[in-house]
Write an enzyme that holds these catalytic residues in place. Sequence first.
Site, short mmCIF file in Angstrom:
data_model
loop_
_atom_site.label_atom_id
_atom_site.label_comp_id
_atom_site.label_asym_id
_atom_site.label_seq_id
_atom_site.Cartn_x
_atom_site.Cartn_y
_atom_site.Cartn_z
N LYS A 30 -5.29 0.31 -10.51
CA LYS A 30 -6.13 -0.48 -9.61
C LYS A 30 -6.49 0.43 -8.44
CE LYS A 30 -7.62 -4.45 -7.63
NZ LYS A 30 -6.67 -5.56 -7.41
N VAL A 31 -7.76 0.46 -8.06
CA VAL A 31 -8.20 1.23 -6.90
C VAL A 31 -9.25 0.44 -6.15
CG1 VAL A 31 -7.76 3.50 -7.96
CG2 VAL A 31 -10.04 2.48 -8.14
N SER A 32 -9.44 0.78 -4.90
CA SER A 32 -10.54 0.22 -4.12
C SER A 32 -11.85 0.80 -4.64
CB SER A 32 -10.39 0.57 -2.64
OG SER A 32 -9.18 0.07 -2.12
N THR A 35 -12.07 -0.55 0.45
CA THR A 35 -13.42 -1.10 0.52
C THR A 35 -13.66 -1.72 1.89
OG1 THR A 35 -13.34 -1.51 -1.85
CG2 THR A 35 -15.06 -2.65 -0.62
N ALA A 36 -12.60 -2.20 2.53
CA ALA A 36 -12.72 -2.73 3.89
C ALA A 36 -13.27 -1.67 4.83
CB ALA A 36 -11.37 -3.24 4.37
N HIS A 64 -6.38 -9.18 1.71
CA HIS A 64 -5.30 -9.86 0.99
C HIS A 64 -4.96 -11.21 1.63
CE1 HIS A 64 -5.18 -6.25 -1.27
NE2 HIS A 64 -4.31 -5.58 -0.55
#
Length: 276
Positions: free
Chosen positions: A56-58, A110-111, A149
């Site tokens: 899982k990655v941004s 991504t934020a 989150h």
Amino acid sequence: MRDLTLGFSPCPNDTYIFHALVHGLVETPGLAFRERLEDVETLNRLALEGVLDVSKVSYHALGFLRDEYLLLRSGGALGRGCGPLVVTKGAGSMKDLRGKPIAVPGRYTTAALLLRLFDPSLDNLVYLPFNEIMAGVARGEFAAGVIIHESRFTFPEYGLTKLLDLGAWWEGETGCPIPLGGIVARRSLGRETVAAIDAALRASVAHARSNPSAASAYIRAHSQEMSDEVCAAHIGLYVNDFSLQLGAEGELAVAALLGRAEAAGVIPRSVAPLFG
């Protein structure tokens, strides 16, 4: 049997999605997975270092990984009404934050990308683990924080107020859902293996949605600090039809985000095909 390293976060949406896969509840022909649970920014950096076979990655990090990794169509976090929030201790506007320290949950999240796309002049960024941001803003160490989150549900407990929903801004700008995180696999694994991983992951998502209580103990083991209500809200927000299959709308959203990031010079350009 081919043994693969698999990275994902201990957040409820990920443990919910990956539970069936790592517990042998779906078919994974010729493949075995060694799980590694880390926060999203650690996963981003491990993938950038080439440590993990599948992770899982941004989507921000994906912009730097496209030459080495393929994006899978299942297992990710993409949707509407689920984007990062900018929170502050007092009133004000986003323009008031220029030049002031803003806590962000990792350089490759991504934020961080969305904040840079929203206003490049907001450049006094301090990178922190996501779970330390709200307390820092509440103590007055930062003018604002970008939260992700389960923090979306708990920030009022810290006396904080929402200044901007970056996901809502993105949706208004593009009409697309917001791509937050996706699952990648090494290109060197080969197309056949990558396709098998994607199919197994899609089956794991389907199993979770058909058996919603099956993963409960596994989820709770990795989220003991959260209430049952916050866990359920977390899963409900970040797991949806796009988690099962990106589809045309999801793929368009990913292309839009990466295209804008390239145009802004935030990520390098790439001609490598995104999917296998």
